[in-house]
Design a protein around this motif. Structure first.
Motif, PDB file in Angstrom:
ATOM      1  N   GLU A  54       0.832  -1.203   0.000  1.00 55.96           N
ATOM      2  CA  GLU A  54       0.000   0.000   0.000  1.00 55.96           C
ATOM      3  C   GLU A  54       0.865   1.252   0.000  1.00 55.96           C
ATOM      4  OE1 GLU A  54      -3.595   1.974  -0.144  1.00 55.96           O
ATOM      5  OE2 GLU A  54      -3.508  -0.211   0.126  1.00 55.96           O
ATOM      6  N   GLU A  55       2.002   1.203   0.726  1.00 54.05           N
ATOM      7  CA  GLU A  55       2.878   2.364   0.839  1.00 54.05           C
ATOM      8  C   GLU A  55       3.977   2.373  -0.218  1.00 54.05           C
ATOM      9  OE1 GLU A  55       4.313   3.172   4.698  1.00 54.05           O
ATOM     10  OE2 GLU A  55       2.355   3.129   5.652  1.00 54.05           O
ATOM     11  N   ASP A  56       3.978   1.357  -1.085  1.00 58.27           N
ATOM     12  CA  ASP A  56       4.954   1.272  -2.180  1.00 58.27           C
ATOM     13  C   ASP A  56       6.381   1.289  -1.641  1.00 58.27           C
ATOM     14  OD1 ASP A  56       5.821   1.019  -4.777  1.00 58.27           O
ATOM     15  OD2 ASP A  56       5.858   3.178  -5.154  1.00 58.27           O
ATOM     16  N   CYS A  57       6.638   0.407  -0.663  1.00 55.29           N
ATOM     17  CA  CYS A  57       7.982   0.270  -0.112  1.00 55.29           C
ATOM     18  C   CYS A  57       8.228  -1.202   0.175  1.00 55.29           C
ATOM     19  CB  CYS A  57       8.169   1.107   1.155  1.00 55.29           C
ATOM     20  SG  CYS A  57       7.179   0.563   2.560  1.00 55.29           S
ATOM     21  N   SER A  58       9.469  -1.545   0.452  1.00 48.69           N
ATOM     22  CA  SER A  58       9.802  -2.923   0.776  1.00 48.69           C
ATOM     23  C   SER A  58       9.496  -3.185   2.250  1.00 48.69           C
ATOM     24  CB  SER A  58      11.285  -3.174   0.510  1.00 48.69           C
ATOM     25  OG  SER A  58      12.078  -2.465   1.459  1.00 48.69           O
ATOM     26  N   PRO A  59       9.298  -4.469   2.640  1.00 49.34           N
ATOM     27  CA  PRO A  59       9.105  -4.773   4.064  1.00 49.34           C
ATOM     28  C   PRO A  59      10.255  -4.269   4.927  1.00 49.34           C
ATOM     29  CG  PRO A  59       8.505  -6.669   2.718  1.00 49.34           C
ATOM     30  CD  PRO A  59       9.140  -5.668   1.795  1.00 49.34           C
ATOM     31  N   GLY A  60      11.488  -4.311   4.388  1.00 53.13           N
ATOM     32  CA  GLY A  60      12.638  -3.813   5.146  1.00 53.13           C
ATOM     33  C   GLY A  60      12.553  -2.325   5.416  1.00 53.13           C
ATOM     34  N   GLU A  61      12.119  -1.554   4.412  1.00 59.78           N
ATOM     35  CA  GLU A  61      11.952  -0.111   4.581  1.00 59.78           C
ATOM     36  C   GLU A  61      10.845   0.185   5.577  1.00 59.78           C
ATOM     37  OE1 GLU A  61      13.307   1.569   0.183  1.00 59.78           O
ATOM     38  OE2 GLU A  61      11.281   0.805   0.490  1.00 59.78           O
ATOM     39  N   LEU A  62       9.784  -0.599   5.530  1.00 59.23           N
ATOM     40  CA  LEU A  62       8.697  -0.429   6.490  1.00 59.23           C
ATOM     41  C   LEU A  62       9.206  -0.684   7.897  1.00 59.23           C
ATOM     42  CD1 LEU A  62       5.559   0.034   6.701  1.00 59.23           C
ATOM     43  CD2 LEU A  62       5.366  -2.450   6.818  1.00 59.23           C
ATOM     44  N   PHE A  63      10.027  -1.723   8.057  1.00 62.61           N
ATOM     45  CA  PHE A  63      10.568  -2.077   9.364  1.00 62.61           C
ATOM     46  C   PHE A  63      11.463  -0.961   9.908  1.00 62.61           C
ATOM     47  CE2 PHE A  63      13.688  -3.954  12.197  1.00 62.61           C
ATOM     48  CZ  PHE A  63      12.949  -4.845  12.951  1.00 62.61           C
ATOM     49  N   GLU A  64      12.320  -0.417   9.053  1.00 59.85           N
ATOM     50  CA  GLU A  64      13.326   0.543   9.502  1.00 59.85           C
ATOM     51  C   GLU A  64      12.801   1.961   9.667  1.00 59.85           C
ATOM     52  OE1 GLU A  64      16.323   0.115  10.517  1.00 59.85           O
ATOM     53  OE2 GLU A  64      16.580  -2.001  10.080  1.00 59.85           O
ATOM     54  N   TYR A  65      11.903   2.384   8.764  1.00 59.20           N
ATOM     55  CA  TYR A  65      11.583   3.810   8.698  1.00 59.20           C
ATOM     56  C   TYR A  65      10.102   4.144   8.879  1.00 59.20           C
ATOM     57  CZ  TYR A  65      16.169   3.569   6.464  1.00 59.20           C
ATOM     58  OH  TYR A  65      17.478   3.301   6.192  1.00 59.20           O
ATOM     59  N   SER A  66       9.212   3.361   8.299  1.00 62.64           N
ATOM     60  CA  SER A  66       7.832   3.793   8.171  1.00 62.64           C
ATOM     61  C   SER A  66       6.964   3.460   9.377  1.00 62.64           C
ATOM     62  CB  SER A  66       7.203   3.194   6.900  1.00 62.64           C
ATOM     63  OG  SER A  66       5.869   3.615   6.756  1.00 62.64           O
ATOM     64  N   ALA A  85      -2.177  -0.106  13.308  1.00 59.58           N
ATOM     65  CA  ALA A  85      -0.802   0.123  12.851  1.00 59.58           C
ATOM     66  C   ALA A  85      -0.665   1.578  12.427  1.00 59.58           C
ATOM     67  CB  ALA A  85      -0.460  -0.802  11.689  1.00 59.58           C
ATOM     68  N   ASN A  86       0.271   2.274  13.056  1.00 61.16           N
ATOM     69  CA  ASN A  86       0.541   3.672  12.743  1.00 61.16           C
ATOM     70  C   ASN A  86       1.810   3.739  11.904  1.00 61.16           C
ATOM     71  OD1 ASN A  86       0.961   6.411  12.666  1.00 61.16           O
ATOM     72  ND2 ASN A  86       1.426   6.624  14.847  1.00 61.16           N
ATOM     73  N   THR A  87       1.671   4.138  10.646  1.00 60.29           N
ATOM     74  CA  THR A  87       2.821   4.254   9.763  1.00 60.29           C
ATOM     75  C   THR A  87       2.977   5.697   9.307  1.00 60.29           C
ATOM     76  OG1 THR A  87       1.730   3.939   7.611  1.00 60.29           O
ATOM     77  CG2 THR A  87       2.171   1.960   8.920  1.00 60.29           C
ATOM     78  N   SER A  88       4.073   5.975   8.638  1.00 58.51           N
ATOM     79  CA  SER A  88       4.342   7.348   8.196  1.00 58.51           C
ATOM     80  C   SER A  88       3.361   7.809   7.125  1.00 58.51           C
ATOM     81  CB  SER A  88       5.776   7.458   7.671  1.00 58.51           C
ATOM     82  OG  SER A  88       5.981   6.565   6.588  1.00 58.51           O
ATOM     83  N   ASP A  89       2.681   6.875   6.475  1.00 53.11           N
ATOM     84  CA  ASP A  89       1.759   7.233   5.401  1.00 53.11           C
ATOM     85  C   ASP A  89       0.303   6.958   5.719  1.00 53.11           C
ATOM     86  OD1 ASP A  89       3.712   8.192   3.674  1.00 53.11           O
ATOM     87  OD2 ASP A  89       4.137   6.195   2.889  1.00 53.11           O
ATOM     88  N   GLY A  90      -0.011   6.609   6.968  1.00 51.28           N
ATOM     89  CA  GLY A  90      -1.410   6.379   7.296  1.00 51.28           C
ATOM     90  C   GLY A  90      -1.590   5.380   8.420  1.00 51.28           C
ATOM     91  N   TRP A  91      -2.860   5.111   8.719  1.00 51.87           N
ATOM     92  CA  TRP A  91      -3.226   4.177   9.772  1.00 51.87           C
ATOM     93  C   TRP A  91      -3.975   2.993   9.166  1.00 51.87           C
ATOM     94  CZ3 TRP A  91      -3.024   4.745  15.350  1.00 51.87           C
ATOM     95  CH2 TRP A  91      -2.303   5.870  15.772  1.00 51.87           C
TER      96      TRP A  91
END
Length: 297
Positions: free
Chosen positions: A80-92, A111-117
């Protein structure tokens, strides 16, 4: 394991590969050896942790019984956020919030991420995006009396149902504290005796906590009232689930106090963290002189 130690799960849990070390008061502490956790985890009010492992899988984990319950893979959020699982783990990914007990049929995780809930149940196959426009992201959210409530960046309180994630406006913003307290305000929604409340954490330009203000929402009139006491409750908040507990049930907890931990999404092996206790009665702030957040071998 003491009741006070179990209460630690209500605060924040930060892990390395092997250990969790936490303390809610100087005389009481416990060390839990949890080799099952490989990555990040967040505390909850239900003596369960929400974990995000190095294999990018999310689970509910009880550190006392060692029971594990799988959640939908966060790869659906990464897509959904157009990123890899690793990027989600580290940054998002900012935090995972367990809203209800895993023993309940309506167990829900946010789940609270940098691009939404997003939200999901253990039985779901994927995470569901909460329908918000980009400019109206949420500061915080809570599952309260069968519905979700959130605070927008613009201050308004919004409402949505778990079965229909369309967001509708519910209440106006609380009084704007920025005019009275220069610096940064971090907001936390919580349930205080069946009342929807918001704790406004005032931090200075160095992201160090200097005080708190609490408001209670009248659900009928949609008006806010400033309150000055938590009664017999202790409030735990930080980069985790926000919860108010009966202090008498947890030896070592002080009533009418706010136990706060560092609100950073990722914490390193350091003792220089924004951790302490705020006494709502005398408005005094007690900073922990030295908090060991985790130890790795």
């Amino acid at each position: 394991m003491t009741n006070a130690a179990r209460g630690l799960i209500r605060m924040t849990a930060v892990t390395t590969v092997t250990n969790i070390v936490s303390s809610i008061s100087e005389p009481i502490f416990d060390v839990l050896y949890l080799p099952e956790i490989q990555g990040r985890c967040w505390g909850s009010p239900f003596s369960w942790l929400v974990t995000y492992a190095l294999d990018f899988e999310t689970r509910l984990f009880n550190p006392f019984s060692r029971t594990r319950i799988p959640l939908p893979s966060l790869s659906t959020i990464a897509e959904e956020e157009d990123c890899s699982p690793g990027e989600l783990f580290e940054y998002s990914l900012r935090k995972l919030i367990l809203c209800t007990s895993p023993e309940e049929s309506d167990c829900i995780v946010l789940a609270n991420t940098s691009d939404g809930w997003f939200f999901a149940k253990p039985s779901d196959e994927a995470w569901t995006l909460i329908g918000l426009s980009d400019h109206n992201d949420l500061d915080d959210a809570i599952y309260f009396k069968g519905n979700f409530y959130g605070r927008l960046h613009t201050g308004e309180i919004v409402l949505w149902e778990a079965t229909h994630p369309k967001v509708v406006e519910f209440a106006p913003p609380p009084p704007d504290l920025r005019y009275f307290y220069p610096g940064i305000i971090i907001n936390y929604l919580f349930d205080l005796g069946g009342n929807l409340c918001i704790a406004c954490r005032h931090v200075d330009t160095y992201y160090v906590t200097v005080g708190f203000v609490i408001f209670k929402l009248d659900m009928d009139t949609k008006s806010w009232e400033k309150i000055y006491s938590l009664g017999d409750r202790s409030l735990f908040l930080g980069n985790c689930s926000t919860s108010a507990i009966a202090a008498a049930h947890y030896p070592g907890c002080k009533p009418n106090c706010i136990y706060f931990s560092d609100d950073s999404p990722l914490l390193g092996p350091t003792t220089r963290l924004d951790v302490g206790i705020y006494d709502c009665q005398n408005l005094k702030l007690e900073k922990q002189r030295e908090i060991v957040i985790f130890v790795s071998e």
